[in-house]
Write a protein that holds these residues in place. Structure first.
Motif, mmCIF file in Angstrom:
data_model
loop_
_atom_site.group_PDB
_atom_site.id
_atom_site.type_symbol
_atom_site.label_atom_id
_atom_site.label_comp_id
_atom_site.label_asym_id
_atom_site.label_seq_id
_atom_site.Cartn_x
_atom_site.Cartn_y
_atom_site.Cartn_z
ATOM 1 N N SER A 317 -1.052 8.429 -5.069
ATOM 2 C CA SER A 317 -0.111 8.845 -4.022
ATOM 3 C C SER A 317 1.157 9.046 -5.026
ATOM 4 O O SER A 317 2.371 9.426 -4.617
ATOM 5 C CB SER A 317 0.557 7.369 -3.224
ATOM 6 O OG SER A 317 0.665 6.262 -4.007
ATOM 7 N N ASP A 377 1.943 4.686 -2.098
ATOM 8 C CA ASP A 377 1.185 3.582 -1.698
ATOM 9 C C ASP A 377 1.495 2.393 -2.304
ATOM 10 O O ASP A 377 1.699 2.440 -3.537
ATOM 11 C CB ASP A 377 -0.238 3.924 -2.136
ATOM 12 C CG ASP A 377 -1.359 3.150 -1.610
ATOM 13 O OD1 ASP A 377 -1.043 1.774 -0.981
ATOM 14 O OD2 ASP A 377 -2.503 3.390 -1.268
ATOM 15 N N SER A 495 5.532 3.838 4.366
ATOM 16 C CA SER A 495 5.394 2.305 4.750
ATOM 17 C C SER A 495 6.947 2.056 4.630
ATOM 18 O O SER A 495 7.741 2.508 3.750
ATOM 19 C CB SER A 495 4.716 1.539 3.844
ATOM 20 O OG SER A 495 3.193 2.137 3.914
ATOM 21 N N SER A 557 -2.122 -1.229 1.787
ATOM 22 C CA SER A 557 -2.094 0.221 1.802
ATOM 23 C C SER A 557 -2.352 0.491 3.399
ATOM 24 O O SER A 557 -3.351 0.050 3.940
ATOM 25 C CB SER A 557 -2.998 1.295 1.151
ATOM 26 O OG SER A 557 -3.157 2.357 1.400
#
Length: 684
Positions: A317, A377, A495, A557
């Motif tokens: 990522s 991530d 996230s 994740s």
């Protein structure tokens, strides 16, 4: 005659004492400050009554303690970060080799505290610091001599006493000493500090004059024994018993010396920004010793970090890592930025702005606002934080892994894939970025039509059609753009705070369903990664992560759970819609029968009645079509939400034929397909 002999002896004692000092055999003495005084008691060598209250150079029970209970301080560098520290380099002119000539002002604090071993004594008896304390500091810097040997060059400094009893030390360095001092302070640790302290005291001497008749007047000599060494020797070196002579007390300036290794105390991240260099009216932080070998211009502290090898292969990522030599930061550049998930939902909203009196389809525009966040991530970041502990750049330092700090204004961002929109980028709360997308009515293309196409792309599967590039900021002078991708897609989001972990428990506190991919259990520099096999975690739900050790922190994740195919009616679940000015807009509902052969179908006319499924009470005038009037439309005031989430309608077609009237009902979404085209199959 007796008085003359006594005066002669007194003078001989003074002369002899001064000769001892000047001869260098008493390194703890600097100079005599007054005439000697005879002892009131030869047995115990007491100071005469009425004499000045000064320490006696005879040692004490503890090191650093002088009789009667005067102490010499312990010198040390500050235990906490030294707010006075500075290493300020100025480049002015050139040296004999044509390189920059450096001058540097080095400042630091020096503590002068009571020795710890005297703490108990100080609780029961008065203990005082030696009077008139002044210090002479000398910095010692290792430099390479022409023959290759290493020599320690002394640099005298000045000391100013502060209100707390400590001292501010200042040293002026020039030429090659500047670079040598910088290298040793930051890396080699070879710089030392020599302290010579001076104070006022009494020096005790036991003198035994010769017989008067043998006294060599021409070259006077008096046998003299000194007691004391400036307090460097603990214990009681002076315990006279029935002395064979006379005790004298000389007021003196005494000194004692201490050596302090500086090492790499000032090489931590707390101090790196205090090494500065000024040249050509520019002041900035010293990046490394190369700054001192050339004239200082704008220069970034960052360089690409290659110590961890192939970054995308190890941390998928992430795109690259950058190391800040001054700040000790490792900036993790994400492979892409995506819409951020939070406990409140996706950071995506649409504001529709409509003309209050629209005469046609123009006058309407939509403004989308997205907060995009690095799609790094959390498991990859946890692994990077553990891995950087072992790289060479981490030696003697505490590195911090951070995400980029926003946009680099020197390189314009872009958003491709939707030419009908205007886009704008701006910094949000670090490390987030705001993306604005505005869609307005355009000639031949109503805004609502383009909005629907935009929303379809927002929820599409496969490679995201809405993508672009952004350049992120490391600092203002990094030489080349640091660019990465930005995507606007519900299936690729970043996230946020929507997931909370407590030990092995993971709770989804957001309003959207998640899919858990894997998690990392972190204990110190140990990271254990466990796959979760795309475990579903509904909104408001919780899950237990098996195998999390006690005391470990957990990083998970995850992605957003988005249905495939994506129902357009669910768009409001992901994008917050807000309407300004009015609640409705005009939208054309068009029916086209130009391709219908009326005669072949046995139809002379088609009457069209449209009813909106979500708003059946909305009045919609009917449409009548015939061979000479095969296309028609109606402007209908519809809620903005219908314009962007779909306009599903029931369309009743009343057919006039030779056999009479018959009605056919079809379903049609005038947002997805703005024009209903009638064919023989439609009316069959």
């Amino acid at each position: 005659m007796t008085e003359d002999i006594a005066a002669l002896l007194e003078n001989l004692i003074d002369v002899t004492f001064d000769a001892l000092i000047s001869g260098g055999s008493t390194p703890w003495l600097v100079a005599r400050t007054g005439a000697g005084m005879p002892s009131a008691s030869a047995e115990r060598a007491e100071i005469p009554a009425g004499a000045a209250d000064l320490p006696r150079l005879e040692g004490g029970i503890f090191p650093g303690l002088l009789h009667p209970n005067w102490f010499m301080p312990e010198f040390a560098l500050p235990a906490e970060a030294d707010a006075a520290f500075g290493f300020k380099v100025t480049q002015a002119g050139v040296d004999q080799d044509g390189g920059p000539f450096n001058r540097a002002a080095l400042t630091m604090s020096l503590r002068a505290a009571m020795p710890s071993q005297l703490a108990a004594l100080a609780e029961s008896e008065p203990v005082r610091r030696v009077p008139d304390l002044a210090i002479e500091p000398v910095l010692t810097v290792p430099v390479a001599a022409p023959d290759g040997s290493i020599q320690r060059r002394p640099v005298p400094g000045t000391a100013t006493e502060g209100a707390d009893g400590g001292f501010l030390l200042t040293f002026e360095l020039v030429g090659s000493l500047v670079e040598a001092a910088y290298v040793h302070l930051m890396r080699e640790g070879g710089v030392g500090l020599e302290i010579t302290a001076k104070y006022t005291a009494y020096q005790t001497a036991l003198v035994a004059p010769l017989q008067i008749e043998t006294l060599p007047v021409a070259t006077p000599q008096v046998r003299m024994e000194l007691f004391g060494d400036g307090g460097n020797t603990p214990g009681f070196p002076f315990e006279p018993v029935s002395p064979a002579g006379t005790y004298r007390f000389f007021p003196v300036v005494a000194r004692f010396s201490r050596s302090l290794p500086i090492g790499v105390v000032f090489a931590t991240d707390d101090y790196r920004s205090r090494y500065t260099i000024t040249a050509e009216n520019l002041t900035r932080t010293v990046i490394d010793a190369n700054d001192l070998n050339a004239f200082a211009g704008p220069r970034s502290e960052y360089r690409e970090l290659t110590s961890l090898g192939d970054v995308p292969a190890k941390y998928p990522s992430l795109r690259r890592l950058y190391f800040g030599a001054v700040s000790g930061t490792v900036v993790a550049l994400p492979a892409a930025y995506g819409i951020q998930r939070t406990a409140q939902g996706l950071q995506a909203s649409c504001d529709s702005i409509v003309d209050t009196t629209p005469g046609d389809v123009t006058g309407c525009r939509f403004h989308f606002t997205f907060t995009v966040f690095p799609m790094a991530d959390p498991v990859d970041l946890a692994q990077v934080r553990a891995d950087v502990l072992g790289i060479p750049e981490a030696k003697g330092r505490t590195l911090r892994v951070v995400l980029p700090g926003g946009l680099d204004s020197r390189t314009p961002p872009s958003l491709e894939g939707f030419a009908s929109a205007k886009t704008a980028f701006s910094d949000a709360q670090v490390p987030a970025i705001n993306v604005g997308v505005e869609i307005a009515d355009a000639e031949g293309s109503p805004a609502v039509t383009n909005v629907n196409l935009f929303l379809q792309q927002l929820g599409s599967a496969g490679p995201p059609p809405l993508f672009g590039t952004v350049a992120v900021r490391l600092d203002d002078v990094f030489p080349s753009p640091v660019q990465t991708q930005v995507v606007l897609n519900l299936r690729q989001t970043a996230s946020g705070d929507e997931l909370v972990t407590t030990g092995p428990q993971a709770a989804n506190r957001g309003p959207l369903d998640l899919v858990l991919r894997r998690f990392a259990a972190v204990q110190g520099n140990q990271v254990t990664i466990t796959a979760l096999g795309d475990q579903a975690l509904p909104a408001g739900g919780s899950a237990t992560l098996a195998g999390v050790p006690v005391g470990a922190s957990v990083e998970v994740s995850r992605t957003l759970a988005v249905p495939t195919p994506f129902p357009k009616t669910q768009m409001a679940k992901y994008v917050a819609f807000h309407t300004h000015t009015v609640q409705q807009i005009l939208h054309p509902l068009t029916v086209n029968a130009a391709g219908l052969d009326f005669a072949a179908a046995g139809v002379t006319a088609v009457d069209v009645q449209i009813t909106m499924t979500a708003n059946p009470a909305t009045p919609i005038p009917s449409i009548s079509l015939n061979p000479s009037h095969a296309v028609d439309f109606r402007h209908v005031a519809i809620p903005v939400e219908s314009a962007v989430t779909g306009l599903d309608c029931s369309v009743a077609l009343t057919l006039t034929a030779a056999a009479g009237l018959r009605t056919v009902t079809v379903r049609h979404d005038f947002m997805e397909t703005p024009i209903l085209i009638l064919t023989p199959n439609t009316i069959a």
